[in-house]
Enzyme design. Structure first.
Site, PDB file in Angstrom:
ATOM      1  N   SER A   1      10.489   6.057   9.683  1.00  9.82           N
ATOM      2  CA  SER A   1       9.890   5.643  10.958  1.00  9.82           C
ATOM      3  C   SER A   1      10.321   4.214  11.273  1.00  9.82           C
ATOM      4  O   SER A   1      10.215   3.321  10.440  1.00  9.82           O
ATOM      5  CB  SER A   1       8.366   5.710  10.840  1.00  9.82           C
ATOM      6  OG  SER A   1       7.748   5.211  12.002  1.00  9.82           O
TER       7      SER A   1
ATOM      8  N   CYS B   1      -1.329  -3.386  14.943  1.00 13.26           N
ATOM      9  CA  CYS B   1      -1.056  -2.997  13.559  1.00 13.26           C
ATOM     10  C   CYS B   1      -1.558  -4.043  12.563  1.00 13.26           C
ATOM     11  O   CYS B   1      -1.261  -5.230  12.702  1.00 13.26           O
ATOM     12  CB  CYS B   1       0.440  -2.791  13.379  1.00 13.26           C
ATOM     13  SG  CYS B   1       0.912  -2.420  11.685  1.00 13.26           S
TER      14      CYS B   1
ATOM     15  N   LEU C   1       7.541   4.504  19.841  1.00 19.95           N
ATOM     16  CA  LEU C   1       7.777   4.132  21.240  1.00 19.95           C
ATOM     17  C   LEU C   1       6.549   3.435  21.850  1.00 19.95           C
ATOM     18  O   LEU C   1       6.642   2.334  22.364  1.00 19.95           O
ATOM     19  CB  LEU C   1       8.151   5.392  22.031  1.00 19.95           C
ATOM     20  CG  LEU C   1       8.777   5.178  23.400  1.00 19.95           C
ATOM     21  CD1 LEU C   1      10.069   4.379  23.304  1.00 19.95           C
ATOM     22  CD2 LEU C   1       9.031   6.531  24.075  1.00 19.95           C
ATOM     23  N   HIS C   2       5.425   4.100  21.827  1.00 17.23           N
ATOM     24  CA  HIS C   2       4.118   3.531  22.206  1.00 17.23           C
ATOM     25  C   HIS C   2       3.914   3.173  23.676  1.00 17.23           C
ATOM     26  O   HIS C   2       2.820   2.770  24.068  1.00 17.23           O
ATOM     27  CB  HIS C   2       3.770   2.288  21.364  1.00 17.23           C
ATOM     28  CG  HIS C   2       3.884   2.483  19.890  1.00 17.23           C
ATOM     29  ND1 HIS C   2       3.579   3.667  19.257  1.00 17.23           N
ATOM     30  CD2 HIS C   2       4.280   1.642  18.893  1.00 17.23           C
ATOM     31  CE1 HIS C   2       3.781   3.541  17.959  1.00 17.23           C
ATOM     32  NE2 HIS C   2       4.205   2.338  17.708  1.00 17.23           N
TER      33      HIS C   2
ATOM     34  N   CYS D   1      -2.337   1.998   8.098  1.00 12.44           N
ATOM     35  CA  CYS D   1      -1.307   1.080   7.659  1.00 12.44           C
ATOM     36  C   CYS D   1      -1.783  -0.380   7.550  1.00 12.44           C
ATOM     37  O   CYS D   1      -2.219  -0.970   8.525  1.00 12.44           O
ATOM     38  CB  CYS D   1      -0.204   1.270   8.689  1.00 12.44           C
ATOM     39  SG  CYS D   1       0.909   0.003   9.043  1.00 12.44           S
TER      40      CYS D   1
ATOM     41  N   GLU E   1       0.827  -1.196   0.000  1.00 13.85           N
ATOM     42  CA  GLU E   1       0.000   0.000   0.000  1.00 13.85           C
ATOM     43  C   GLU E   1       0.861   1.245   0.000  1.00 13.85           C
ATOM     44  O   GLU E   1       1.945   1.254   0.566  1.00 13.85           O
ATOM     45  CB  GLU E   1      -0.827   0.043   1.291  1.00 13.85           C
ATOM     46  CG  GLU E   1      -1.730  -1.127   1.430  1.00 13.85           C
ATOM     47  CD  GLU E   1      -2.549  -1.066   2.704  1.00 13.85           C
ATOM     48  OE1 GLU E   1      -2.662   0.012   3.301  1.00 13.85           O
ATOM     49  OE2 GLU E   1      -3.068  -2.120   3.072  1.00 13.85           O
TER      50      GLU E   1
ATOM     51  N   CYS F   1       3.255   8.425   1.605  1.00  6.75           N
ATOM     52  CA  CYS F   1       3.636   7.440   2.619  1.00  6.75           C
ATOM     53  C   CYS F   1       3.914   6.125   1.894  1.00  6.75           C
ATOM     54  O   CYS F   1       3.048   5.604   1.193  1.00  6.75           O
ATOM     55  CB  CYS F   1       2.502   7.273   3.623  1.00  6.75           C
ATOM     56  SG  CYS F   1       2.806   5.989   4.841  1.00  6.75           S
TER      57      CYS F   1
ATOM     58  N   CYS G   1       3.721  -5.834  15.968  1.00  2.00           N
ATOM     59  CA  CYS G   1       3.052  -4.899  16.887  1.00  2.00           C
ATOM     60  C   CYS G   1       1.568  -5.276  16.948  1.00  2.00           C
ATOM     61  O   CYS G   1       0.927  -5.448  15.908  1.00  2.00           O
ATOM     62  CB  CYS G   1       3.227  -3.461  16.422  1.00  2.00           C
ATOM     63  SG  CYS G   1       4.969  -2.985  16.305  1.00  2.00           S
TER      64      CYS G   1
ATOM     65  N   ASN H   1      -5.930   3.972  15.038  1.00  2.33           N
ATOM     66  CA  ASN H   1      -6.783   3.836  13.879  1.00  2.33           C
ATOM     67  C   ASN H   1      -7.433   2.461  14.006  1.00  2.33           C
ATOM     68  O   ASN H   1      -6.757   1.448  13.839  1.00  2.33           O
ATOM     69  CB  ASN H   1      -5.894   3.845  12.630  1.00  2.33           C
ATOM     70  CG  ASN H   1      -6.342   4.858  11.643  1.00  2.33           C
ATOM     71  OD1 ASN H   1      -7.532   5.002  11.380  1.00  2.33           O
ATOM     72  ND2 ASN H   1      -5.379   5.562  11.083  1.00  2.33           N
TER      73      ASN H   1
ATOM     74  N   CYS I   1       5.040  -7.561   7.577  1.00  6.89           N
ATOM     75  CA  CYS I   1       5.996  -7.043   8.541  1.00  6.89           C
ATOM     76  C   CYS I   1       6.265  -8.109   9.585  1.00  6.89           C
ATOM     77  O   CYS I   1       5.357  -8.847   9.966  1.00  6.89           O
ATOM     78  CB  CYS I   1       5.442  -5.783   9.212  1.00  6.89           C
ATOM     79  SG  CYS I   1       6.625  -4.986  10.338  1.00  6.89           S
TER      80      CYS I   1
HETATM   81  N1  SAH Z   1       7.791  -0.276  11.216  1.00  7.60           N
HETATM   82  C1  SAH Z   1       7.816   1.154  11.289  1.00  7.60           C
HETATM   83  C2  SAH Z   1       6.811   1.789  10.342  1.00  7.60           C
HETATM   84  C3  SAH Z   1       5.414   1.364  10.708  1.00  7.60           C
HETATM   85  S1  SAH Z   1       3.993   2.319  10.371  1.00  7.60           S
HETATM   86  C4  SAH Z   1       7.554   1.608  12.706  1.00  7.60           C
HETATM   87  O1  SAH Z   1       7.277   0.756  13.559  1.00  7.60           O
HETATM   88  O2  SAH Z   1       7.656   2.790  12.971  1.00  7.60           O
HETATM   89  C5  SAH Z   1       4.169   3.890  11.061  1.00  7.60           C
HETATM   90  C6  SAH Z   1       3.477   4.116  12.404  1.00  7.60           C
HETATM   91  O3  SAH Z   1       2.095   3.723  12.397  1.00  7.60           O
HETATM   92  C7  SAH Z   1       4.139   3.348  13.522  1.00  7.60           C
HETATM   93  O4  SAH Z   1       4.358   4.214  14.603  1.00  7.60           O
HETATM   94  C8  SAH Z   1       3.099   2.300  13.850  1.00  7.60           C
HETATM   95  O5  SAH Z   1       3.234   1.820  15.143  1.00  7.60           O
HETATM   96  C9  SAH Z   1       1.820   3.073  13.624  1.00  7.60           C
HETATM   97  N2  SAH Z   1       0.608   2.246  13.528  1.00  7.60           N
HETATM   98  C10 SAH Z   1       0.497   0.962  13.155  1.00  7.60           C
HETATM   99  N3  SAH Z   1      -0.783   0.542  13.252  1.00  7.60           N
HETATM  100  C11 SAH Z   1      -1.509   1.586  13.673  1.00  7.60           C
HETATM  101  C12 SAH Z   1      -2.885   1.784  13.965  1.00  7.60           C
HETATM  102  N4  SAH Z   1      -3.786   0.802  13.806  1.00  7.60           N
HETATM  103  N5  SAH Z   1      -3.270   3.003  14.401  1.00  7.60           N
HETATM  104  C13 SAH Z   1      -2.374   4.006  14.547  1.00  7.60           C
HETATM  105  N6  SAH Z   1      -1.061   3.882  14.273  1.00  7.60           N
HETATM  106  C14 SAH Z   1      -0.623   2.687  13.861  1.00  7.60           C
END
Ligand code: SAH
Length: 352
Positions: A193, A119, A217-218, A335, A92, A105, A116, A292, A112
């Site tokens: 990122s 995600c 970081l989260h 994403c 995408e 983007c 996470c 999201n 992946c």
């Molecule tokens: N692997 C990279 C790029 C991932 S996507 C990373 O971890 O940074 C970019 C951002 O979107 C990351 O911070 C990821 O954690 C976040 N992301 C993934 N799923 C998401 C969701 N459902 N809602 C909001 N952000 C999300």
């Protein structure tokens, strides 16, 4: 058998090919200008290079390797493509419009491997890395959606995949854009990122190319981060912060920390305090991303007042904080969602 992708070549490699074919390395600039500047869709239109060279190009290389299998447009001007590569892999990419900015983007991997838990990209696991040409193809496809006077101004490497796990192909693609005949998008307008892989962050810092770095970081502590970002178990927040601090020291670029805000999971006032203490004095910036919502995943978006309190606490610690605006809310723009939906539809269609 399908032809190799022209955009897998750097400017230098294309110049060497032109030299070998017709003894004219400078033809590479002309070809690249057609592709990156003039939005050419085949070699035939490249009328300032000889018919012979055009024929050799068409016999040797493919200009595109993907088909557009879905194109969605949001009412806010956001557009999203789902591309299918020759091996049936899907990726995408998203175009966002904001004032004069046209931000793309892009994805770096099919699926992946980071896993996470919130995600959509991680749900189907890791399939493979994208090649340099496949990474660039997302930009080319998006660029061709723009009006004639519009230009891509910014790139965020925040699509599917972990960019630091495919660094050689990504860096070759990004460098190519800034070389002669490319799109002229420099390091300051590109953000990478990462889930936070310390060795790779240091490797990038050592290259001296000053990309913007965003670290996902989260969570304000390892106990919580281990549950949200499984690879954290063998890394840990202190190692990530140390590598990010080093990135800032070496490049002078302020690091952004991304924090997906998950309702009742990481959005409490105590967690904001802990996060504020962790990041204050680091020259860091925090970008809160309200979850999201993905229907298959058990996480909700934060409620308004909790998010407001969260921001206030961070600001009280002197940490610059922004909340990411939602774009393309009506088109599965988060994403990995579009690919997930597409694969699910294929699976349903295959049930006898
Ligand atoms: N692997 C990279 C790029 C991932 S996507 C990373 O971890 O940074 C970019 C951002 O979107 C990351 O911070 C990821 O954690 C976040 N992301 C993934 N799923 C998401 C969701 N459902 N809602 C909001 N952000 C999300």
């Amino acid at each position: 058998m399908s032809l190799p992708l022209l955009c897998d070549l750097s400017r230098q490699e294309l110049a060497e090919w032109c030299q070998a074919e017709v003894g004219q390395p400078y033809r590479a600039e002309q070809i690249r200008r057609w592709i990156f500047g003039k939005r050419a869709n085949d070699f035939e239109v490249m009328t300032d290079i000889s018919a012979l060279l055009r024929k050799r190009l068409a016999e040797t290389y493919a200009l595109f390797a993907s088909e557009i299998v879905s194109h969605q447009r949001s009412i806010d001007g956001t557009e999203k493509l789902l591309l299918e590569f020759r091996d049936g892999s899907h990726v995408e990419c998203v175009l966002m419009r904001e004032g004069d900015r046209r931000t793309i983007c892009i994805s770096t991997q099919v699926g992946c491997g980071m896993g996470c838990v919130f995600c959509a990209s991680g749900m189907m696991g890791f399939k493979r890395n994208l090649s340099t040409g496949e990474i660039l193809e997302q930009l080319l496809r998006m660029d061709r959606l723009l009006d004639p006077e519009e230009r891509i101004t910014n790139i965020v490497v925040m699509g599917m995949g972990e960019p630091m796990a495919n660094l050689p192909n990504l860096l070759k693609a990004l460098a190519s854009l800034d070389e002669k005949g490319g799109m002229g998008i420099g390091v300051r307008r590109i953000t990478i990122s990462t889930v936070g892989l310390p060795d790779k962050i240091r490797e990038l810092a050592a290259l001296g190319r000053r990309y913007n770095l965003a670290v996902s970081l989260h969570a304000p502590n390892d106990a919580l981060r281990n549950t949200l970002v499984p690879v954290n178990e063998r890394i840990g927040i202190p190692a990530i912060l140390a590598a990010a601090d080093e990135y800032f020291d070496r490049t002078g670029r302020r690091v952004t920390y991304e924090y997906v805000v998950l309702r009742d999971v990481n959005d409490s006032a105590e967690q904001a305090e802990e996060l504020g203490r962790l990041l204050k004095g680091r020259g860091a910036h925090i970008n809160l991303i309200p979850m999201n919502v993905v229907s298959e995943l058990p996480f909700g978006d934060p409620r308004g007042e909790r998010l407001t309190t969260f921001v206030e606490i961070l600001e009280r610690h002197g940490v610059a904080t922004t909340v990411r605006k939602r774009k393309g809310a009506d088109i599965d723009a988060a994403c990995g969602q579009l690919r997930l939906r597409h694969l699910q539809q294929l699976e349903t269609a295959n049930i006898p």
